[in-house]
Write an enzyme that holds these catalytic residues in place. Structure first.
Site, PDB file in Angstrom:
ATOM      1  N   LYS A 157       0.880  -1.168   0.000  1.00 20.17           N
ATOM      2  CA  LYS A 157       0.000   0.000   0.000  1.00 20.17           C
ATOM      3  C   LYS A 157       0.919   1.220   0.000  1.00 20.17           C
ATOM      4  CE  LYS A 157      -4.279   1.437   2.181  1.00 20.17           C
ATOM      5  NZ  LYS A 157      -5.110   1.461   0.988  1.00 20.17           N
TER       6      LYS A 157
HETATM    7  N1  PPE Z   1      -7.564  -2.411  -2.809  1.00 19.43           N
HETATM    8  C1  PPE Z   1      -6.985  -1.197  -2.839  1.00 19.43           C
HETATM    9  C2  PPE Z   1      -6.227  -0.779  -4.029  1.00 19.43           C
HETATM   10  C3  PPE Z   1      -7.141  -0.366  -1.727  1.00 19.43           C
HETATM   11  O1  PPE Z   1      -6.580   0.827  -1.741  1.00 19.43           O
HETATM   12  C4  PPE Z   1      -7.885  -0.786  -0.614  1.00 19.43           C
HETATM   13  C5  PPE Z   1      -8.078   0.115   0.567  1.00 19.43           C
HETATM   14  C6  PPE Z   1      -8.455  -2.076  -0.641  1.00 19.43           C
HETATM   15  C7  PPE Z   1      -8.261  -2.860  -1.755  1.00 19.43           C
HETATM   16  C8  PPE Z   1      -9.201  -2.633   0.528  1.00 19.43           C
HETATM   17  O2  PPE Z   1      -8.315  -2.951   1.562  1.00 19.43           O
HETATM   18  P1  PPE Z   1      -8.748  -2.884   3.098  1.00 19.43           P
HETATM   19  O3  PPE Z   1      -8.943  -1.462   3.431  1.00 19.43           O
HETATM   20  O4  PPE Z   1      -7.629  -3.508   3.807  1.00 19.43           O
HETATM   21  O5  PPE Z   1     -10.020  -3.644   3.216  1.00 19.43           O
HETATM   22  N2  PPE Z   1      -8.177   1.496   0.243  1.00 19.43           N
HETATM   23  C9  PPE Z   1      -7.964   2.499   1.252  1.00 19.43           C
HETATM   24  C10 PPE Z   1      -7.786   3.885   0.649  1.00 19.43           C
HETATM   25  C11 PPE Z   1      -9.003   4.565   0.168  1.00 19.43           C
HETATM   26  C12 PPE Z   1      -8.755   6.029  -0.131  1.00 19.43           C
HETATM   27  O6  PPE Z   1      -9.554   6.589  -0.915  1.00 19.43           O
HETATM   28  O7  PPE Z   1      -7.842   6.641   0.398  1.00 19.43           O
HETATM   29  C13 PPE Z   1      -9.047   2.466   2.314  1.00 19.43           C
HETATM   30  O8  PPE Z   1     -10.117   1.934   2.078  1.00 19.43           O
HETATM   31  O9  PPE Z   1      -8.777   2.966   3.404  1.00 19.43           O
END
Ligand code: PPE
Length: 305
Positions: A157
């Site tokens: 991330k």
């Molecule tokens: N894929 C991506 C690319 C992603 O950024 C997130 C979280 C997820 C899947 C889901 O992961 P999780 O949060 O562990 O369930 N995206 C973060 C950023 C959003 C933003 O706009 O900033 C979030 O949801 O916090």
């Protein structure tokens, strides 16, 4: 956005307005940072951080992929987060930890720069709208390809990765949709710009594996656990676009997005065009779990006191 009082930076709580950085900060120029998105929910025992350990472990994993050594341990970061929520008097909110190469020297090698660490927390409502959570959202298959590990590590991330996400998001909005869905460079489904995707066919729920360039979502894992506990079968497998069109139900998961149904892709109605019963059952359990109402999921929560 709703400002809070304090942001934590490199060991100190500073005023929100004072949390600024030099314009020659390395990460600002080259995207050399890793971050997390975490939510805290209101519970009868005060604010609870959802899966704190997992999120800070993933921050460390993202740093490892990028060859960065973080200054603070998982436990130290959890303690700071608890204190930050308390100081900001937040009963619920979104937490944004970020570790990035700061200001010292320009040039591509980040390592001569200091690593700065911040954690911010503020009130943040639904990501894709209250109506989206209930009725479902409309998605566009992106013309942008999700980055793959020969180009950028999709399991990290990292701030740089989100230029790809931002391009996909803007395109979807410009075309009148709520959100994008990206294919990977093999042409199978990867994920949304900030969400994992789940495909429901009968009693089976499919989602792409890490090797399809989807971030290993913490909400996704929670949704999969809930789905299995509710008696559904969860299968990690590669999916093609056609399978999305033909699904009974689709939903996104993410910390920000929580569990959001998808009701349309590129003009095609998904299932009955509304939030389906399986999505609703998983969503209902999820929201109860995060609010501390279900004892079987209580170890997902870290209380501030
Ligand atoms: N894929 C991506 C690319 C992603 O950024 C997130 C979280 C997820 C899947 C889901 O992961 P999780 O949060 O562990 O369930 N995206 C973060 C950023 C959003 C933003 O706009 O900033 C979030 O949801 O916090």
């Amino acid at each position: 956005m709703k400002e809070s009082k304090y942001i934590w930076k490199n060991g100190n709580f500073i005023n929100w307005q004072d949390a600024t950085t030099h314009v020659l900060t390395h990460a600002l120029h080259y995207g050399t940072g890793v971050f997390e998105g975490i939510r805290a929910y209101q519970t009868p025992q005060g604010p609870a951080i959802f899966k704190a350990q997992e999120h800070y472990k993933r921050l460390h994993d993202s740093a490892k992929i990028y060859g960065m050594t973080l200054t603070y341990s998982v436990d130290e970061l959890i303690d700071v987060t608890k204190e930050l929520l308390t100081k900001n008097e937040l009963s619920s909110g979104y937490i944004r930890p970020l570790a990035y190469y700061g200001y010292k020297v320009m040039g591509l090698n980040p390592r001569p720069n200091p690593i700065d660490t911040i954690i911010a927390a503020w009130e943040w409502g639904t990501y894709l709208g209250d109506e989206g959570i209930e009725k479902g959202i409309r998605c566009k298959m992106s013309s942008w390809t999700r980055l793959d590990s020969r180009i950028m590590p999709p399991l990290a991330k990292a701030t740089a990765n989100y230029a790809n996400s931002a391009l996909a998001k803007m395109e979807a909005l410009d075309c009148g949709y709520d959100e994008a869905i990206l294919l990977n460079s093999n042409g199978t489904i990867a994920e949304g710009p900030g969400e994992n995707i789940f495909v429901i066919v009968g009693n089976t729920i499919y989602t792409p594996p890490a090797s399809d360039c989807a971030l290993m979502g913490i909400t996704a894992k929670s949704a999969a656990t809930i789905a299995e506990d509710l008696g559904y079968k969860v299968v990690y497998k590669s999916l093609i676009r056609d399978e999305l069109f033909l699904a009974d139900e689709l939903f996104f998961t993410g910390t920000a997005a929580e569990i959001t149904p998808i009701r349309e892709i590129d003009g095609r109605q998904i299932g009955n065009g509304k939030r389906g019963p399986v999505t609703e059952a998983i969503q209902t359990t999820f929201f109860k779990a995060v609010k501390g109402e279900l004892s079987q999921y209580k170890n997902w929560l870290t209380y501030c006191k």
